[in-house]
Design a protein around this motif. Structure first.
Motif, PDB file in Angstrom:
ATOM      1  N   GLU A   1     -53.511   6.525  -7.178  1.00 58.22           N
ATOM      2  CA  GLU A   1     -52.778   6.398  -5.773  1.00 58.22           C
ATOM      3  C   GLU A   1     -51.616   5.325  -5.974  1.00 58.22           C
ATOM      4  O   GLU A   1     -50.874   5.092  -5.631  1.00 58.22           O
ATOM      5  CB  GLU A   1     -53.895   5.634  -5.081  1.00 58.22           C
ATOM      6  N   ARG A   2     -51.772   4.329  -7.430  1.00 60.79           N
ATOM      7  CA  ARG A   2     -50.285   3.262  -8.423  1.00 60.79           C
ATOM      8  C   ARG A   2     -49.683   4.982  -8.207  1.00 60.79           C
ATOM      9  O   ARG A   2     -48.565   4.017  -8.111  1.00 60.79           O
ATOM     10  CB  ARG A   2     -51.139   2.889  -9.110  1.00 60.79           C
ATOM     11  N   PHE A   3     -49.229   5.807  -9.152  1.00 61.40           N
ATOM     12  CA  PHE A   3     -48.114   6.508  -8.991  1.00 61.40           C
ATOM     13  C   PHE A   3     -47.704   6.588  -8.018  1.00 61.40           C
ATOM     14  O   PHE A   3     -46.451   7.006  -7.512  1.00 61.40           O
ATOM     15  CB  PHE A   3     -48.783   7.846  -9.867  1.00 61.40           C
ATOM     16  N   ARG A   4     -48.616   7.459  -7.050  1.00 61.59           N
ATOM     17  CA  ARG A   4     -48.165   7.851  -5.283  1.00 61.59           C
ATOM     18  C   ARG A   4     -47.524   7.871  -4.556  1.00 61.59           C
ATOM     19  O   ARG A   4     -46.288   6.915  -3.968  1.00 61.59           O
ATOM     20  CB  ARG A   4     -49.919   8.020  -4.674  1.00 61.59           C
ATOM     21  N   GLU A   5     -47.699   5.652  -4.878  1.00 60.81           N
ATOM     22  CA  GLU A   5     -46.974   4.779  -4.225  1.00 60.81           C
ATOM     23  C   GLU A   5     -45.258   4.510  -4.923  1.00 60.81           C
ATOM     24  O   GLU A   5     -44.846   4.587  -4.217  1.00 60.81           O
ATOM     25  CB  GLU A   5     -47.514   3.295  -4.115  1.00 60.81           C
TER      26      GLU A   5
END
Length: 137
Positions: A120-124
């Motif tokens: 999720e950190r990369f997706r954001e």
């Protein structure tokens, strides 16, 4: 009278030449800065092949604050910078198209690797920051 027309034509050609030189210079300087700062921000994580190390970190500072793949942006700028000076437009356009196709393939591979590692950190980060063309998400 005839010389005045010729003088104006020569001046407009030189105006075009100097504009192409200036634009090429700007693209090449920008490419150099992006390539250098991008590789420097990655440090030991920089590599030729698409892969992640065991202690890989998600870098979002420096040029990675503006684009997720600044080294690919620098490659595009290098192509444009040298292309404006050395390549006829009818050869520059297919070269540009091939670079963009290859870059899109590579960006997708690297983004999938980063998403698998950072979730999720990369997706954001991916939603917030364009891939390699600034201002285009």
């Amino acid at each position: 009278m005839a010389n005045m027309g010729f003088g104006r034509a020569r001046r407009s050609i030189w105006t075009y030449v100097w504009a192409a030189v200036a634009l090429s210079f700007v693209f090449c300087v920008f490419a150099s800065l992006l390539s250098w700062t991008g590789a420097r921000a990655l440090g030991r994580q920089w590599r030729i092949d698409a892969g992640l190390s065991a202690d890989h970190q998600l870098i979002t500072s420096g040029p990675y604050h503006f684009v997720r793949h600044p080294i690919y942006t620098s490659m595009l700028c290098n192509l444009l910078g040298t292309g404006f000076l050395t390549t006829p437009w009818w050869l520059l356009l297919p070269s540009l198209l091939l670079l963009i196709i290859g870059t899109e393939i590579r960006v997708r591979i690297e983004d999938n690797l980063l998403a698998s590692q950072f979730g999720e950190r990369f997706r954001e980060y991916q939603q917030r920051v364009p891939a390699y063309l600034p201002f285009l998400k």
